[in-house]
Design an enzyme around this catalytic site. Sequence first.
Site, PDB file in Angstrom:
ATOM      1  N   GLU A   1       1.067  -1.092   0.054  1.00 58.00           N
ATOM      2  CA  GLU A   1       0.021   0.001  -0.073  1.00 58.00           C
ATOM      3  C   GLU A   1       0.909   1.186  -0.095  1.00 58.00           C
ATOM      4  O   GLU A   1       0.794   2.171   0.751  1.00 58.00           O
ATOM      5  CB  GLU A   1      -0.834   0.042   1.208  1.00 58.00           C
ATOM      6  CG  GLU A   1      -1.630  -1.303   1.273  1.00 58.00           C
ATOM      7  CD  GLU A   1      -2.656  -1.434   2.698  1.00 58.00           C
ATOM      8  OE1 GLU A   1      -2.239  -1.216   3.736  1.00 58.00           O
ATOM      9  OE2 GLU A   1      -3.830  -1.446   2.311  1.00 58.00           O
TER      10      GLU A   1
ATOM     11  N   CYS B   1     -10.287   0.661   7.489  1.00 62.94           N
ATOM     12  CA  CYS B   1      -9.813   1.737   7.932  1.00 62.94           C
ATOM     13  C   CYS B   1     -10.522   3.055   7.130  1.00 62.94           C
ATOM     14  O   CYS B   1     -10.430   4.087   7.793  1.00 62.94           O
ATOM     15  CB  CYS B   1      -8.463   1.588   7.533  1.00 62.94           C
ATOM     16  SG  CYS B   1      -7.836   1.052   6.136  1.00 62.94           S
TER      17      CYS B   1
HETATM   18  O1  FUB Z   1      -2.617  -0.666   9.349  1.00 66.68           O
HETATM   19  C1  FUB Z   1      -3.859   0.228   9.597  1.00 66.68           C
HETATM   20  C2  FUB Z   1      -4.476   0.596   8.378  1.00 66.68           C
HETATM   21  O2  FUB Z   1      -5.017  -0.439   7.534  1.00 66.68           O
HETATM   22  C3  FUB Z   1      -3.677   1.432   7.160  1.00 66.68           C
HETATM   23  O3  FUB Z   1      -3.480   2.742   7.608  1.00 66.68           O
HETATM   24  C4  FUB Z   1      -4.149   1.043   6.149  1.00 66.68           C
HETATM   25  O4  FUB Z   1      -3.405   1.297   5.119  1.00 66.68           O
HETATM   26  C5  FUB Z   1      -4.487  -0.529   6.117  1.00 66.68           C
HETATM   27  O5  FUB Z   1      -3.340  -0.845   5.777  1.00 66.68           O
HETATM   28 ZN    ZN Z   2      -7.883   3.216   4.823  1.00 70.98          ZN
END
Ligand code: FUB
Ligand code: ZN
Length: 650
Positions: A308, A402
């Site tokens: 990501e 999230c």
């Molecule tokens: O790891 C917590 C959240 O979940 C991250 O900020 C997002 O990118 C997702 O991976």
């Molecule tokens: Zn998110």
Amino acid sequence: MTDTDPHLAPPVRPAGPTAQRPLPAGAATITGGFWGERLETNRTHALLGGYDRLEEAGMLRNLHIAAGTVDGEVTPLIFADSDVYKWLEAVAYEIGRTGDEQLLALQRRVTAWIAAAQSEDGYLNTVHDQRLGTDRRWSNLTDNHELYCAGHLIQAAIAQHRCTGDTGLLEVATRFADLIATTFGPEGRDGTPGHPEIEMALVELFRETGERRYLATAEFFLDRRGHGVLHAERGVNPTYYSDRVPVRETTSVEGHAVRAVYLAAGATDRAIETEDAGHLAQQEALFEDMMRTKAFVSGGLGSRWEGESFGAPYELPTDRGYAETCAAIAAVQWAWRLLLATGRPRYAEAIEHLLYNAVLPGVSLDGTAYFYVNPLQVRSGAVVGDPRDPAGGRQGWFDCACCPPNVMRTLASLAQYVATAEEQGLSLHQYAQGSYRCGDPGSGGELAVDVVTDYPADGRIEVTVTAAPSAPASLTLRVPSWASGYVLDAPGHLERADDTAGAVQLRGTFAPGDRIVLELPMTARFVVGHPRNDAVAGSVALFRGPLLFALEQQDQAPGTDIEQLAVLPDQPVRLAPTPTTLSALPSGALPALSLSARHLHPGSAEPYPAWGTAPQVGEQADVLAIPYFAWANRATGPMRVWIPALPATT
Ligand code: FUB
Ligand code: ZN
């Protein structure tokens, strides 16, 4: 508590000196227009529905299990609690905004459940304790998100206190923060969180309470980054965690996008509170580098699904781009801190760009479905391999959810990003219909305005003064960089100054009834892809005002394939009737644009013909473009933002 108490400004209230001061909750109200409708949908559908989604996903049950009132197994997601906290933060803003009684009841209910789930010593993480056992607390800072969840708890608690006056969550959050501050530090346990977030939360808790040890703990976490701490703990590659380079020395964001940008927001908070001009300048340069070399044309951040993460400079693929909704929200938070610190309109423009084109695409027009990933192209024939894949359409929730509550808290707090107080007046950074005021009404020093506008559908912004101080004051209006040729009409007794740096300022003795009209030219315009960004070099993207536009296949005439089109330079672009399928949706009449393109036919049957075999430029086609944020609100199908451009001589 009065709504002019400066201590009540959410979500960020710097204690250190800043160029701009946030308005207290209640002094900025969005009353209608484009954003008014989005906010109302957020309240009625997203926030109330959010409680149900959290319940269905088991996040609320986790609290009961941790409290010992229910037997069973908690959900596997280690940071599940953070979804509840982000939703609660949104709820607090919304109660402050509308006084919603139903949400107030939910706030109190869930806050009591959280308090019951907290351990005697202040520790709180339902999933970590239940799945790994209490003896493994703080054993894996790299992956286990305990500090990340604590950060979201603290932010929610501060919002709750500042917007609703309730102290329930703040008591829980400070007990946990006290435990963290005594556990970590030069005299205690070494470490830094694998997922930043706690840094800006602890700085805000310092601002909220005046307790310097919260600031010191935030500084400790910031300063331990980039020194191999996470690698020593788990042997991980530090890049993903923004742990390769010390925070003050970072020149380009890298690794997991949300982590990198939350970290930068926390670092900027620290620079403000420690009055560290060098660090602030470094953060400004870092932001500029990010927006120039690592942001999509939408403002979206994160080039790769893998990790990501950010990629190399100009690595910005249109179809496989990640552009997580949370990363754009993080960038809004960072830009807001930079705006407060420096007063530079550039950051307000970035916030506007991000909100319309990178945050808003993350939620459906009816407020019930979300995108986690926001690419600029979806191809026909795309096979959906992941629930996050936009080719599969918007989703009501995600296992890793999230983004949805992050959108909720951003929208519910949006009025706070519209205006600020400066030395002797008010600054309007965003154009949202509503009322904004600064200064003390008790001492006759208040400057208040009403803003009426159909922006961004229309560029006319009417500002009427509703209360004015007896002393001279200033009113500053941001002028976007694309708005050359704007017109400002203001009463003759006001002096106009400084219209070169992205804003125009009116100074003088204001009077109730003074009317200022700003006309921003809403001519559609094309931007071109950077030569180093090979995915879009030779292509153009279309904007009108702050809005990025996109083509959806479903809006085109039969026989017009958006995947085989090109446009000529200086193409006239006209406002067009909004497709009826779209105008039936809650956002009403969104601007649509019509432009003339040319069909492109392959020059050969070969998949890779010899150099010199150019595609054949065929017949003309009228195509329809809609705002990118509104795509995938009907059937989800092929979509593209970038369109190949033909040479002028074609
Ligand atoms: O790891 C917590 C959240 O979940 C991250 O900020 C997002 O990118 C997702 O991976
Ligand atoms: Zn998110």
